[in-house]
Design a protein around this motif. Structure first.
Motif, short mmCIF file in Angstrom:
data_model
loop_
_atom_site.label_atom_id
_atom_site.label_comp_id
_atom_site.label_asym_id
_atom_site.label_seq_id
_atom_site.Cartn_x
_atom_site.Cartn_y
_atom_site.Cartn_z
N ILE A 107 -39.76 12.01 -20.66
CA ILE A 107 -38.40 12.15 -20.17
C ILE A 107 -37.54 10.96 -20.55
N ALA A 108 -38.14 9.78 -20.59
CA ALA A 108 -37.37 8.61 -21.00
C ALA A 108 -36.87 8.78 -22.42
N GLY A 109 -37.75 9.24 -23.31
CA GLY A 109 -37.34 9.46 -24.70
C GLY A 109 -36.27 10.52 -24.81
N PHE A 110 -36.41 11.57 -24.02
CA PHE A 110 -35.41 12.64 -24.02
C PHE A 110 -34.04 12.10 -23.61
N LEU A 111 -34.03 11.17 -22.67
CA LEU A 111 -32.78 10.60 -22.18
C LEU A 111 -32.25 9.47 -23.05
N GLY A 112 -33.02 9.09 -24.06
CA GLY A 112 -32.58 8.05 -24.97
C GLY A 112 -32.99 6.65 -24.58
N VAL A 113 -33.94 6.53 -23.65
CA VAL A 113 -34.44 5.22 -23.25
C VAL A 113 -35.63 4.87 -24.14
N PRO A 114 -35.59 3.75 -24.86
CA PRO A 114 -36.70 3.40 -25.76
C PRO A 114 -37.99 3.10 -25.01
N ASP A 115 -39.11 3.31 -25.69
CA ASP A 115 -40.43 3.10 -25.07
C ASP A 115 -40.58 1.71 -24.48
N ALA A 116 -39.99 0.71 -25.13
CA ALA A 116 -40.14 -0.67 -24.66
C ALA A 116 -39.48 -0.89 -23.31
N ARG A 117 -38.61 0.02 -22.90
CA ARG A 117 -37.95 -0.10 -21.61
C ARG A 117 -38.51 0.89 -20.58
N VAL A 118 -39.70 1.38 -20.85
CA VAL A 118 -40.38 2.28 -19.91
C VAL A 118 -41.54 1.51 -19.29
N HIS A 119 -41.54 1.41 -17.98
CA HIS A 119 -42.54 0.65 -17.26
C HIS A 119 -43.24 1.61 -16.30
N ALA A 120 -44.51 1.90 -16.58
CA ALA A 120 -45.29 2.82 -15.76
C ALA A 120 -46.75 2.47 -15.96
N VAL A 121 -47.64 3.29 -15.43
CA VAL A 121 -49.07 2.95 -15.43
C VAL A 121 -49.81 3.76 -16.49
N ASP A 122 -50.44 3.06 -17.43
CA ASP A 122 -51.22 3.72 -18.48
C ASP A 122 -52.54 4.24 -17.93
#
Length: 225
Positions: A107-122
């Motif tokens: 969803i972050a990518g869909f909204l245009g937020v780059p991966d480097a600005r996604v903070h979640a649990v791998d």
């Protein structure tokens, strides 16, 4: 001027709680949902709920791809417009979630937020794609984690904002963030009573209207349609 805004994912950017959908598909929803609600309402520490839920669900890699698409399909009204407008106004947009990174990235990518600005649990998987654990070092798998992320990404920011529905989002206030409670999907009374600002309407364009000056709103009027 550096302006940073952090959005929660579940029940904020999307109308679902991804972990609960995974639990439903695994047939353990009756055991998992009470843990999720207790953690979000502040009745249970996040770290106590996190491992327990994943041990019950044991999601595989293929299921996470489906949840990522479901996040997109169930995005909250105005999510795309709000992110686009904030970016146009110079805000650095991040997604900060205790959810599973592999799904949140969608969803972050869909909204245009780059991966480097996604903070979640791998999550980790074996060669067959079966669940093999999670990143226990992630601050987002424990209480206080969103404050850690906010402090790090908001270093040097003139404005730092956190938008979310749960008690973990309030933690960002400890790092100097202005918290906007979002009750458009789920209203949590503890957040409604403690957040400096609270939005009841299920439309994330309200965030932009709250933060932007009149002249800024005029500049992004087309993006907010």
């Amino acid at each position: 001027m550096k302006q940073v805004i952090l959005f929660d994912c579940d029940s904020t950017l999307s109308t679902i709680e991804g972990i609960d959908v995974l639990a439903e598909r695994a047939g353990v929803v009756d055991q998992v949902v009470p843990l999720t609600n207790a953690a979000m309402d502040g009745r249970l520490r996040l770290e106590e709920a996190y491992a327990a839920r994943l041990d019950l669900i044991r999601p595989d890699a293929g299921t996470l791809a489906a949840i990522g698409q479901l996040y997109i399909d169930t995005r909250v009204d105005g999510a795309s417009q709000a992110v686009a407008a904030l970016a146009a106004l110079g805000w650095e947009v991040h997604v900060v979630s205790g959810g599973i990174r592999q799904a949140v990235l969608a969803i972050a990518g869909f909204l245009g937020v780059p991966d480097a600005r996604v903070h979640a649990v791998d999550l980790r998987f074996d060669e067959a794609g079966h669940y093999a654990g999670f990143d226990t070092a992630s601050p987002l798998a424990r209480s206080g984690g969103k404050a850690e992320i906010a402090r790090r990404v908001g270093a040097g920011a003139d404005r730092l904002v956190m938008v979310g529905d749960g008690i973990t989002d309030l933690e960002a206030g400890e790092a100097g963030a202005t918290v906007i409670g979002f009750g458009g999907v789920v209203r949590r009374e503890i957040v409604a009573s403690r957040a400096p600002h609270y939005i009841d309407r299920a439309d994330l364009r309200e965030v932009v209207k709250l933060l932007a000056a009149p002249d800024e709103l005029a500049r992004v009027e087309v993006l907010l349609r």
